[in-house]
Design an enzyme around this catalytic site. Structure first.
Site, PDB file in Angstrom:
ATOM      1  N   LYS A   4      39.634  49.495  16.332  1.00 30.49           N
ATOM      2  CA  LYS A   4      39.794  48.070  16.118  1.00 30.49           C
ATOM      3  C   LYS A   4      41.127  48.011  15.563  1.00 30.49           C
ATOM      4  O   LYS A   4      41.375  47.778  14.130  1.00 30.49           O
ATOM      5  CB  LYS A   4      38.733  47.569  15.155  1.00 30.49           C
ATOM      6  CG  LYS A   4      38.445  46.221  15.015  1.00 30.49           C
ATOM      7  CD  LYS A   4      37.139  45.955  14.253  1.00 30.49           C
ATOM      8  CE  LYS A   4      36.941  44.574  13.721  1.00 30.49           C
ATOM      9  NZ  LYS A   4      36.942  43.361  14.788  1.00 30.49           N
TER      10      LYS A   4
HETATM   11  N1  PPE Z   1      34.240  43.060  20.172  1.00 28.52           N
HETATM   12  C1  PPE Z   1      35.472  42.602  19.617  1.00 28.52           C
HETATM   13  C2  PPE Z   1      36.831  42.611  20.549  1.00 28.52           C
HETATM   14  C3  PPE Z   1      35.685  42.155  18.246  1.00 28.52           C
HETATM   15  O1  PPE Z   1      36.729  41.973  17.795  1.00 28.52           O
HETATM   16  C4  PPE Z   1      34.306  42.215  17.570  1.00 28.52           C
HETATM   17  C5  PPE Z   1      34.073  42.090  16.282  1.00 28.52           C
HETATM   18  C6  PPE Z   1      33.196  42.653  18.126  1.00 28.52           C
HETATM   19  C7  PPE Z   1      33.258  43.028  19.557  1.00 28.52           C
HETATM   20  C8  PPE Z   1      31.984  42.835  17.586  1.00 28.52           C
HETATM   21  O2  PPE Z   1      31.725  44.015  16.659  1.00 28.52           O
HETATM   22  P1  PPE Z   1      31.120  43.908  15.412  1.00 28.52           P
HETATM   23  O3  PPE Z   1      31.445  42.921  14.435  1.00 28.52           O
HETATM   24  O4  PPE Z   1      31.081  45.295  14.739  1.00 28.52           O
HETATM   25  O5  PPE Z   1      29.404  43.485  15.732  1.00 28.52           O
HETATM   26  N2  PPE Z   1      35.195  40.918  15.550  1.00 28.52           N
HETATM   27  C9  PPE Z   1      35.642  40.843  14.335  1.00 28.52           C
HETATM   28  C10 PPE Z   1      36.794  40.032  14.071  1.00 28.52           C
HETATM   29  C11 PPE Z   1      36.628  38.461  14.642  1.00 28.52           C
HETATM   30  C12 PPE Z   1      38.064  37.736  14.152  1.00 28.52           C
HETATM   31  O6  PPE Z   1      38.349  36.598  15.029  1.00 28.52           O
HETATM   32  O7  PPE Z   1      38.746  38.089  13.223  1.00 28.52           O
HETATM   33  C13 PPE Z   1      34.541  40.253  13.573  1.00 28.52           C
HETATM   34  O8  PPE Z   1      33.532  39.686  14.068  1.00 28.52           O
HETATM   35  O9  PPE Z   1      34.755  40.177  12.152  1.00 28.52           O
END
Ligand code: PPE
Length: 310
Positions: free
Chosen positions: A161
């Site tokens: 990330k």
């Molecule tokens: N894919 C991506 C690309 C992503 O950024 C997130 C979280 C997810 C999947 C889902 O992951 P999880 O939160 O572990 O279930 N995105 C983070 C950032 C969003 C933002 O706009 O800043 C979040 O949801 O916190």
């Protein structure tokens, strides 16, 4: 995204609490020039049993693994970061919030090789409501397939990330908004469904849940893993596999998962209504269960909740 920024309170910055407005970086930090940082998005919920952080350990662990992909050594232990997160919420006196830890190569020199730059860390917390809007979260979101393909594992370590990876998400998001859609869906470089700019994606067909496998061009979300576990425990079949556009468009239901987005039903993709006008029953059942877990109403999943105020 200024929602919730009151410019007040404290930010944990390299081990000390500083005033919100004083948590600044130099314009020549490495992370600013090359996107060489990693971050997390975590949520803390206010429940009848107190404030709890959802899957704190897993999020902090992912941050360390994200850093490893870029040979970044975070100068604290996982335990220290977990405690710093709790302390940041306490210091700000919040009971529910979004939590944003970030680590980045700091001020020392420029040039692509970051070795020698310090690794700076910060943790900020603030209230952040429905990511895709209250209405969208309730009625379902109108999405579009993005012309931008999701970054490929042969180009970047997509499971990390990392800050720079989000340029791909930003482009998809800008394009979707410019064309009047609430959110984008990115395909991978081979044309299979990958994920949203900040969410994972699920389809439901004949009562079975489908989602792209963890090894594809996605960030393997912690919400995604939680939904898979919850759904299986509830007796649903969950299949992690490559998903074509057609499979998604012909699904009975579809939804996004993510920390910020939580569980958000998808109503339409490029003006095709998913599942006709039927209400997404499986999505509703899973969403209800997920919120019961977040609200500390499910003894079995209390292991996923870390108390803020012991
Ligand atoms: N894919 C991506 C690309 C992503 O950024 C997130 C979280 C997810 C999947 C889902 O992951 P999880 O939160 O572990 O279930 N995105 C983070 C950032 C969003 C933002 O706009 O800043 C979040 O949801 O916190």
């Amino acid at each position: 995204m200024a929602e919730g920024f009151t410019d007040e309170g404290k930010i944990w910055y390299n081990g000390v609490f500083v005033d919100w407005k004083e948590a600044k970086v130099h314009v020549l930090v490495h992370g600013l020039h090359y996107g060489s940082g990693v971050f997390e998005g975590i949520r803390c919920y206010a429940t009848e049993k107190g404030s709890f952080i959802f899957r704190l350990k897993e999020h902090v662990d992912r941050m360390y693994r994200s850093a490893e992909a870029y040979e970044m050594e975070i100068p604290y232990t996982r335990g220290e970061i977990e405690e710093a997160i709790r302390e940041t919420i306490r210091v700000n006196g919040l009971d529910a919030c979004y939590i944003r830890p970030i680590a980045f190569f700091g001020y020392h020199h420029l040039g692509l090789n970051p070795i020698g730059c310090p690794v700076d860390c910060a943790i900020a917390v603030w209230p952040w409501g429905a990511y895709l809007g209250e209405e969208a979260a309730e009625g379902g979101i109108r999405c579009t397939f993005s012309p931008w393909r999701r970054i490929d594992p042969n180009t970047l370590p997509v499971k990390s990330k990392a800050v720079g990876h989000y340029l791909n998400s930003i482009l998809a998001s800008l394009d979707a908004k410019e064309r009047g859609f609430a959110e984008a869906i990115l395909l991978d470089t081979k044309g299979y469904v990958a994920e949203g700019p900040g969410e994972n994606i699920f389809a439901v067909k004949n009562g079975v849940l489908y989602t792209p496998e963890a090894d594809s061009s996605i960030l393997p979300g912690i919400t995604r893993a939680s939904v898979i576990e919850l759904a299986r425990d509830m007796g649903y079949e969950v299949v992690e596999k490559r998903m074509t556009k057609e499979e998604l468009l012909s699904a009975d239901e579809a939804f996004f998962t993510g920390t910020a987005a939580e569980i958000a039903p998808i109503r339409e993709i490029d003006n095709v209504t998913i599942g006709g006008s039927k209400k997404g029953e499986v999505t509703s059942v899973i969403k209800r269960k997920f919120f019961d877990v977040l609200n500390a109403r499910e003894e079995k999943y209390m292991k996923w909740l870390a108390p803020v105020y012991e």
